[in-house]
Design a protein around this motif. Structure first.
Motif, PDB file in Angstrom:
ATOM      1  N   GLY A  85       0.809  -1.218   0.000  1.00 19.37           N
ATOM      2  CA  GLY A  85       0.000   0.000   0.000  1.00 19.37           C
ATOM      3  C   GLY A  85       0.840   1.266   0.000  1.00 19.37           C
ATOM      4  N   CYS A  86       2.154   1.116  -0.167  1.00 19.62           N
ATOM      5  CA  CYS A  86       3.066   2.262  -0.238  1.00 19.62           C
ATOM      6  C   CYS A  86       3.234   2.699  -1.693  1.00 19.62           C
ATOM      7  N   PRO A  87       3.668   3.950  -1.910  1.00 10.66           N
ATOM      8  CA  PRO A  87       3.877   4.407  -3.284  1.00 10.66           C
ATOM      9  C   PRO A  87       4.884   3.537  -4.043  1.00 10.66           C
ATOM     10  N   SER A  88       4.658   3.402  -5.330  1.00  9.37           N
ATOM     11  CA  SER A  88       5.528   2.606  -6.190  1.00  9.37           C
ATOM     12  C   SER A  88       6.903   3.255  -6.318  1.00  9.37           C
ATOM     13  N   LYS A  89       7.915   2.425  -6.318  1.00  9.71           N
ATOM     14  CA  LYS A  89       9.288   2.896  -6.527  1.00  9.71           C
ATOM     15  C   LYS A  89       9.712   2.722  -7.972  1.00  9.71           C
ATOM     16  N   GLU A  90       8.769   2.312  -8.813  1.00 11.68           N
ATOM     17  CA  GLU A  90       9.079   2.033 -10.207  1.00 11.68           C
ATOM     18  C   GLU A  90       7.963   2.557 -11.102  1.00 11.68           C
ATOM     19  N   SER A  91       8.283   2.663 -12.373  1.00 16.58           N
ATOM     20  CA  SER A  91       7.305   2.986 -13.406  1.00 16.58           C
ATOM     21  C   SER A  91       7.252   1.813 -14.364  1.00 16.58           C
ATOM     22  N   MET A  92       6.066   1.584 -14.948  1.00 21.23           N
ATOM     23  CA  MET A  92       5.885   0.526 -15.939  1.00 21.23           C
ATOM     24  C   MET A  92       5.259   1.158 -17.170  1.00 21.23           C
ATOM     25  N   GLN A  93       6.018   1.146 -18.242  1.00 23.71           N
ATOM     26  CA  GLN A  93       5.658   1.857 -19.454  1.00 23.71           C
ATOM     27  C   GLN A  93       5.505   0.886 -20.620  1.00 23.71           C
ATOM     28  N   ALA A  94       4.467   1.102 -21.420  1.00 23.27           N
ATOM     29  CA  ALA A  94       4.283   0.306 -22.641  1.00 23.27           C
ATOM     30  C   ALA A  94       5.301   0.770 -23.674  1.00 23.27           C
ATOM     31  N   ILE A  95       6.053  -0.164 -24.231  1.00 24.63           N
ATOM     32  CA  ILE A  95       6.992   0.212 -25.293  1.00 24.63           C
ATOM     33  C   ILE A  95       6.456  -0.189 -26.667  1.00 24.63           C
ATOM     34  N   THR A  96       5.276  -0.799 -26.658  1.00 24.89           N
ATOM     35  CA  THR A  96       4.482  -1.024 -27.868  1.00 24.89           C
ATOM     36  C   THR A  96       3.029  -0.785 -27.445  1.00 24.89           C
ATOM     37  N   ASN A  97       2.129  -0.688 -28.385  1.00 26.99           N
ATOM     38  CA  ASN A  97       0.721  -0.681 -28.016  1.00 26.99           C
ATOM     39  C   ASN A  97       0.445  -1.983 -27.282  1.00 26.99           C
ATOM     40  N   ALA A  98      -0.411  -1.923 -26.269  1.00 27.89           N
ATOM     41  CA  ALA A  98      -0.617  -3.097 -25.427  1.00 27.89           C
ATOM     42  C   ALA A  98      -2.085  -3.243 -25.032  1.00 27.89           C
ATOM     43  N   GLU A  99      -2.430  -4.480 -24.712  1.00 31.72           N
ATOM     44  CA  GLU A  99      -3.750  -4.793 -24.181  1.00 31.72           C
ATOM     45  C   GLU A  99      -3.562  -5.603 -22.909  1.00 31.72           C
ATOM     46  N   LEU A 100      -4.246  -5.182 -21.849  1.00 32.23           N
ATOM     47  CA  LEU A 100      -4.151  -5.834 -20.550  1.00 32.23           C
ATOM     48  C   LEU A 100      -5.520  -6.297 -20.085  1.00 32.23           C
ATOM     49  N   ILE A 101      -5.528  -7.361 -19.314  1.00 31.02           N
ATOM     50  CA  ILE A 101      -6.694  -7.773 -18.547  1.00 31.02           C
ATOM     51  C   ILE A 101      -6.411  -7.281 -17.129  1.00 31.02           C
ATOM     52  N   ILE A 102      -7.227  -6.366 -16.625  1.00 26.64           N
ATOM     53  CA  ILE A 102      -6.990  -5.691 -15.351  1.00 26.64           C
ATOM     54  C   ILE A 102      -7.907  -6.238 -14.263  1.00 26.64           C
ATOM     55  N   LEU A 103      -7.333  -6.379 -13.078  1.00 27.85           N
ATOM     56  CA  LEU A 103      -8.105  -6.781 -11.908  1.00 27.85           C
ATOM     57  C   LEU A 103      -7.736  -5.835 -10.762  1.00 27.85           C
ATOM     58  N   LYS A 104      -8.733  -5.162 -10.216  1.00 32.31           N
ATOM     59  CA  LYS A 104      -8.529  -4.229  -9.105  1.00 32.31           C
ATOM     60  C   LYS A 104      -8.215  -5.008  -7.820  1.00 32.31           C
ATOM     61  N   LYS A 105      -7.529  -4.350  -6.891  1.00 27.31           N
ATOM     62  CA  LYS A 105      -7.117  -4.994  -5.640  1.00 27.31           C
ATOM     63  C   LYS A 105      -8.314  -5.518  -4.854  1.00 27.31           C
ATOM     64  N   ASP A 106      -9.405  -4.768  -4.793  1.00 27.56           N
ATOM     65  CA  ASP A 106     -10.564  -5.252  -4.037  1.00 27.56           C
ATOM     66  C   ASP A 106     -11.155  -6.507  -4.668  1.00 27.56           C
ATOM     67  N   ALA A 107     -11.070  -6.624  -5.999  1.00 30.73           N
ATOM     68  CA  ALA A 107     -11.537  -7.841  -6.673  1.00 30.73           C
ATOM     69  C   ALA A 107     -10.612  -9.018  -6.352  1.00 30.73           C
ATOM     70  N   VAL A 108      -9.302  -8.763  -6.315  1.00 29.17           N
ATOM     71  CA  VAL A 108      -8.347  -9.809  -5.927  1.00 29.17           C
ATOM     72  C   VAL A 108      -8.684 -10.297  -4.519  1.00 29.17           C
ATOM     73  N   ASP A 109      -8.927  -9.356  -3.611  1.00 24.73           N
ATOM     74  CA  ASP A 109      -9.258  -9.719  -2.226  1.00 24.73           C
ATOM     75  C   ASP A 109     -10.534 -10.553  -2.170  1.00 24.73           C
ATOM     76  N   GLU A 110     -11.522 -10.203  -2.982  1.00 24.26           N
ATOM     77  CA  GLU A 110     -12.768 -10.971  -2.998  1.00 24.26           C
ATOM     78  C   GLU A 110     -12.564 -12.371  -3.567  1.00 24.26           C
ATOM     79  N   LEU A 111     -11.781 -12.484  -4.633  1.00 26.77           N
ATOM     80  CA  LEU A 111     -11.493 -13.810  -5.187  1.00 26.77           C
ATOM     81  C   LEU A 111     -10.801 -14.697  -4.152  1.00 26.77           C
ATOM     82  N   VAL A 112      -9.845 -14.122  -3.424  1.00 23.06           N
ATOM     83  CA  VAL A 112      -9.115 -14.867  -2.394  1.00 23.06           C
ATOM     84  C   VAL A 112     -10.072 -15.323  -1.287  1.00 23.06           C
ATOM     85  N   GLN A 113     -11.028 -14.466  -0.940  1.00 21.61           N
ATOM     86  CA  GLN A 113     -12.020 -14.834   0.091  1.00 21.61           C
ATOM     87  C   GLN A 113     -12.893 -16.001  -0.354  1.00 21.61           C
ATOM     88  N   ASN A 114     -13.166 -16.069  -1.665  1.00 18.56           N
ATOM     89  CA  ASN A 114     -14.096 -17.067  -2.191  1.00 18.56           C
ATOM     90  C   ASN A 114     -13.452 -18.396  -2.555  1.00 18.56           C
TER      91      ASN A 114
END
Length: 188
Positions: A85-114
Motif C-alpha cells: 500500500g506504499c507508493p511505487s518505486k518504479e514505473s511501468m511503461q508500454a513500449i508497444t501498443n498493449a492490451e491488458l486484462i486488469i483486476l482491481k485490488k478489491d476484486a483480488v481480495d474478494e477472489l481470495v475470500q471465495n
C-alpha cells in the motif's frame, strides 16, 4: 488467451476462471503510456494480453534504469506497492501498443475470500517474482552483457526487435554503442 493462462496453473475450475473474467476489465495502453508511475499507489494487477512493457526507476542522477521487461502472458504490477500500500518505486511503461486484462485490488481480495485456489495462485506468482529477481541478480553478478543479451534473445525472440536500443542497453547495464557491437557479434 486469458483462459488458457489460468488453465495452465492446473488450479482453477472453469467457474473460477469465469468469476475472474467477471471481475476483470480490458484496458488498451498506447505505446509510451504508463501502467503505473513512480510515486503512485498500485491498486491493480494486469495480465499482458499483447504488447511489451518495461519496468524502470529513476536514478539519483535522474537517469532511467530499465531493469525488467514484461511480455504477453505475464502478470504486471508494482508488486511491492500492491502488497504494502506504499507508493511505487518504479514505473511501468508500454513500449508497444498493449492490451491488458486488469483486476482491481478489491476484486483480488474478494477472489481470495471465495477460493483457496486464488491464494495458491498468488503464492505461485510471488514465488515466480522472487525467482525472476534472483535470476536477474545472479545474471548481473556472473554473466557478461553479451551473455545477458543472448539469454534475453533466446527467451523472447519474437519480441526483442520491438524493444528500443536505449532500453535494451539500460537493461544490460551498457551503452548503446556496446550493445551494437554485441549485436553484430551474436547472430541467431
Amino acid at each position: 488467451m486469458e483462459r488458457d493462462y489460468f488453465r495452465s496453473f492446473n488450479l482453477f475450475s472453469e467457474d473460477e476462471i469465469e468469476e475472474f473474467l467477471k471481475f476483470s476489465e480490458v484496458r488498451l495502453i498506447s505505446k509510451n503510456d504508463y501502467f503505473i508511475q513512480e510515486g503512485e499507489l498500485c491498486k491493480e494487477v494486469g495480465l499482458v494480453k499483447s504488447g511489451i512493457f518495461r519496468s524502470f526507476y529513476t536514478s539519483d542522477e535522474g537517469k532511467d534504469m530499465t531493469y525488467c521487461f514484461r511480455f504477453p502472458n505475464h502478470m504486471i504490477a508494482s508488486y511491492s506497492s500492491f502488497v504494502s500500500g506504499c507508493p511505487s518505486k518504479e514505473s511501468m511503461q508500454a513500449i508497444t501498443n498493449a492490451e491488458l486484462i486488469i483486476l482491481k485490488k478489491d476484486a483480488v481480495d474478494e477472489l481470495v475470500q471465495n477460493s483457496l485456489n486464488w491464494t495458491k495462485f498468488l503464492k505461485i506468482i510471488a514465488e515466480q517474482e522472487y525467482l525472476e529477481l534472483e535470476t536477474r541478480f545472479f545474471q548481473l553478478q556472473r554473466d557478461s552483457a553479451a551473455q545477458r543479451y543472448e539469454t534475453l534473445v533466446k527467451k523472447h525472440p519474437d519480441y526483442i526487435q520491438n524493444i528500443p536500443l536505449q532500453y535494451l542497453a539500460s537493461y544490460l547495464g551498457i551503452t548503446q554503442r556496446h550493445l551494437s557491437r554485441i549485436r553484430k557479434e551474436i547472430s541467431f
